[in-house]
Enzyme design. Structure first.
Site, PDB file in Angstrom:
ATOM      1  N   LYS A 210      -5.161   5.054  -0.671  1.00 52.76           N
ATOM      2  CA  LYS A 210      -3.788   4.527  -0.549  1.00 52.76           C
ATOM      3  C   LYS A 210      -3.498   3.616  -1.740  1.00 52.76           C
ATOM      4  O   LYS A 210      -4.328   2.787  -2.113  1.00 52.76           O
ATOM      5  CB  LYS A 210      -3.628   3.749   0.757  1.00 52.76           C
ATOM      6  CG  LYS A 210      -3.663   4.647   2.013  1.00 52.76           C
ATOM      7  CD  LYS A 210      -3.420   3.823   3.257  1.00 52.76           C
ATOM      8  CE  LYS A 210      -3.691   4.623   4.523  1.00 52.76           C
ATOM      9  NZ  LYS A 210      -2.599   5.481   4.965  1.00 52.76           N
ATOM     10  N   HIS A 268     -12.330   2.036   7.535  1.00 57.10           N
ATOM     11  CA  HIS A 268     -11.131   1.523   6.869  1.00 57.10           C
ATOM     12  C   HIS A 268     -11.077  -0.013   6.843  1.00 57.10           C
ATOM     13  O   HIS A 268     -10.829  -0.624   5.805  1.00 57.10           O
ATOM     14  CB  HIS A 268      -9.852   2.017   7.551  1.00 57.10           C
ATOM     15  CG  HIS A 268      -9.798   3.503   7.769  1.00 57.10           C
ATOM     16  ND1 HIS A 268     -10.379   4.401   6.919  1.00 57.10           N
ATOM     17  CD2 HIS A 268      -9.210   4.251   8.731  1.00 57.10           C
ATOM     18  CE1 HIS A 268     -10.149   5.632   7.354  1.00 57.10           C
ATOM     19  NE2 HIS A 268      -9.456   5.568   8.451  1.00 57.10           N
TER      20      HIS A 268
HETATM   21  C1  BG6 Z   1      -7.944   8.028  10.848  1.00 56.99           C
HETATM   22  C2  BG6 Z   1      -8.306   7.800  12.280  1.00 56.99           C
HETATM   23  O1  BG6 Z   1      -9.047   7.761  10.015  1.00 56.99           O
HETATM   24  O2  BG6 Z   1      -6.866   7.187  10.478  1.00 56.99           O
HETATM   25  C3  BG6 Z   1      -7.104   8.007  13.184  1.00 56.99           C
HETATM   26  O3  BG6 Z   1      -9.336   8.694  12.666  1.00 56.99           O
HETATM   27  C4  BG6 Z   1      -5.917   7.194  12.689  1.00 56.99           C
HETATM   28  O4  BG6 Z   1      -7.407   7.670  14.534  1.00 56.99           O
HETATM   29  C5  BG6 Z   1      -5.690   7.443  11.207  1.00 56.99           C
HETATM   30  O5  BG6 Z   1      -4.776   7.581  13.443  1.00 56.99           O
HETATM   31  C6  BG6 Z   1      -4.597   6.557  10.662  1.00 56.99           C
HETATM   32  O6  BG6 Z   1      -4.357   6.848   9.325  1.00 56.99           O
HETATM   33  P1  BG6 Z   1      -3.058   6.291   8.585  1.00 56.99           P
HETATM   34  O7  BG6 Z   1      -3.242   6.728   7.185  1.00 56.99           O
HETATM   35  O8  BG6 Z   1      -1.888   6.931   9.279  1.00 56.99           O
HETATM   36  O9  BG6 Z   1      -3.062   4.822   8.776  1.00 56.99           O
END
Ligand code: BG6
Length: 514
Positions: A210, A268
């Site tokens: 990102k 994350h």
């Molecule tokens: C993923 C998870 O890694 O990230 C999901 O497994 C989650 O559960 C997703 O919904 C969210 O990604 P973003 O980019 O929409 O924040």
């Protein structure tokens, strides 16, 4: 340490003189996609590949091979990809781009344990080399449950596809979760490591792709303004929030038994913590960045009492966006006695000279008030309160908020005099917003990461050490939760369980309301 130069990668000495603002275009290559019928392929990977082609970042000599247990011909795969692109691509649909891309699409039907299917795959990529000049460079993207990784990498080895050749590279891309805990992550790595050398393994944590997450490093290390106050002398605490408004959706099979902490904190959120807490890397090479992140993760300290320093929740029925929604236990495919958490909050310390005594509060949850990811540095209050309590009634602590999504940007909150005869101080914001400052739209994380795989540029991919350090942090918390019984219910559309608010209240703080 000198970074290993991979075949096909831009050698390091050159990198320093290359103008990084020029478009980075992938060289001739084939991307083989396992798990092509899954949600991730349809919603993210296939659209991202098209978007790269549309931006002119894929070479004419590019091939895309789908592998799955479907009785499809090449055209059927191209049709599925076409629908995915039409529905989910970020950039406009252009017939000429699509035609060029789809001419390089192939499909190999088969089971993962079927030797013949992998021999067919080997024939297919070699035919692509001959027909489209893809140069024998292959990236294998495993968008599959980790339990299937061993079968695939063993098959790739057996069929002679895994080994790089003198002028042709081979890479493997693996999606999270990298295991279920430290032990399983190590076992998984042993399997992959046996077949691919470390520099050919690209572990995807899509948050690192990102723009706003990469900007954390620019903000810190390209400016003089923030770094002097980026420490325990000025910062009271750090809040890292990843809130989602969606529920578990069609992913019950994946999510149940994994839960919020393994799903997104292990990867994350701890990566965000590492980027906030790390020291300046010696350079922007993969090794230098990873080394600093690893130091930060090694310095993470768990509080002694995990009961009061963590919180867990499971969404109950409620309202979201004007519609009533069911609770987690009523979702299709979820056992009615599931103890999987859909919300997790954790307080961590970072035991370094920069951060000692500054709590990092991490929280994530599904079916919360709204979708927002942000990193907030909350500053200490002024030591001397010149203005009376009543004059500053509305003033909070200063904060610097990195808005990761959806409204990407950075906000600085501070007190300002309200116009008028009285000396009243109130919080105001100074805002940087991507939409207003740049004309370029941000690429999707997967566009950036797939391009980096094809170019062979590794800084945005965590290495195994980071994965293991993150499990070392999470494992004791997971073990504690198993003993602690059921997670607390919270209403859908609200901001998480009571215990999460109590966690901060005990420290005399509160969660930001994004
Ligand atoms: C993923 C998870 O890694 O990230 C999901 O497994 C989650 O559960 C997703 O919904 C969210 O990604 P973003 O980019 O929409 O924040």
């Amino acid at each position: 340490m000198k970074e290993p130069v991979m075949p096909g990668a831009v050698p390091n000495p050159l990198r320093d003189v290359l103008d990084r603002r020029l478009p980075r275009i992938a060289g001739p290559s084939v991307l083989v996609l396992f798990g092509v019928t899954g949600d991730l392929a349809r919603k993210k990977l296939l659209p991202a590949i098209y978007d790269l082609a549309n931006r002119g970042l894929l070479p004419p000599g590019f091939g895309l091979v789908g592998f799955a247990r479907r009785d499809w011909a090449h055209q059927d795969f191209a049709q599925v990809a076409h629908e995915a692109v039409r529905e989910h691509a970020r950039t406009p649909f252009r017939e000429d781009v699509w035609r060029q891309l789809s001419e390089g699409m192939r499909f190999v039907p088969g089971e993962l344990h079927d030797d013949d299917a992998f021999d067919k795959l080997a024939d297919t990529v070699r035919e692509l080399d001959a027909d489209r000049g893809t140069g024998g460079n292959y990236a294998f993207y495993l968008s599959l449950p980790p339990k299937l990784f061993p079968t695939v990498v063993t098959q790739l080895k057996r069929s002679g596809l895994a080994e790089s050749e003198e002028h042709a590279w081979r890479r493997v891309v693996i999606e999270k979760p990298f295991g279920h805990d430290l032990k399983s992550a190590q076992d998984l790595n042993a399997v992959v490591d046996d077949v691919f050398p470390p520099q050919s393994v690209f572990r995807i944590d899509h948050y690192l792709g990102k723009e706003t997450v990469q900007n954390l490093m620019a903000l810190r290390f390209a400016n003089t303004l923030f770094e002097p106050i980026w420490n325990r002398s000025y910062i009271d605490h750090v809040q890292i929030t990843m809130a989602e408004d969606i529920g578990v959706g069609g992913r019950a099979g994946y999510y149940d038994g994994i839960g919020a902490a393994r799903d997104v904190i292990q990867n994350h959120l701890l990566q965000l913590l590492a980027l906030v807490a790390m020291e300046e890397p010696l350079s922007f090479t993969a090794d230098a960045i990873r080394a600093e992140k690893e130091k930060a993760l090694s310095a993470v300290e768990l509080p002694e009492d995990l009961e009061t320093a963590t919180a867990r929740g499971q969404y109950a029925a409620g309202w979201q966006g004007g519609a009533s929604v069911v609770g987690y236990l009523e979702e299709e495919g979820i056992p009615s006695d599931s103890t999987t958490e859909t919300y997790a909050a954790i307080k961590l310390g970072v035991n370094t000279r920069r951060w000692a005594g500054v709590p990092f509060y991490l929280r994530t949850g599904k079916r919360l008030g709204r979708r927002v990811t942000e990193v907030a540095l909350v500053f200490q209050r002024t030591a001397n309160r010149v203005f009376s309590h009543t004059a500053t009634e509305e003033q909070g602590a200063n904060s610097l908020v990195i808005r990761v999504q959806p409204d990407e940007g950075v906000t600085l909150r501070f007190g300002s005099k309200v116009p008028g005869a009285a000396m009243e101080v109130r919080d105001v914001s100074m805002d940087f917003s991507y939409g207003e400052s740049f004309t370029e739209a941000s690429p999707e994380a997967y566009e950036r990461l797939i391009l980096d795989v094809l170019i062979g540029d590794p800084p945005l991919f965590p290495r195994q050490e980071e994965v293991e350090l993150s499990w070392r942090i999470l494992d004791p918390i997971e073990e504690h939760w198993v003993k602690a019984g059921r997670p607390e219910q919270y209403e859908s559309g609200a901001w998480g369980p009571k215990s999460a608010h109590e966690l901060l209240a005990r420290d005399g703080r509160q969660w930001r309301r994004p």
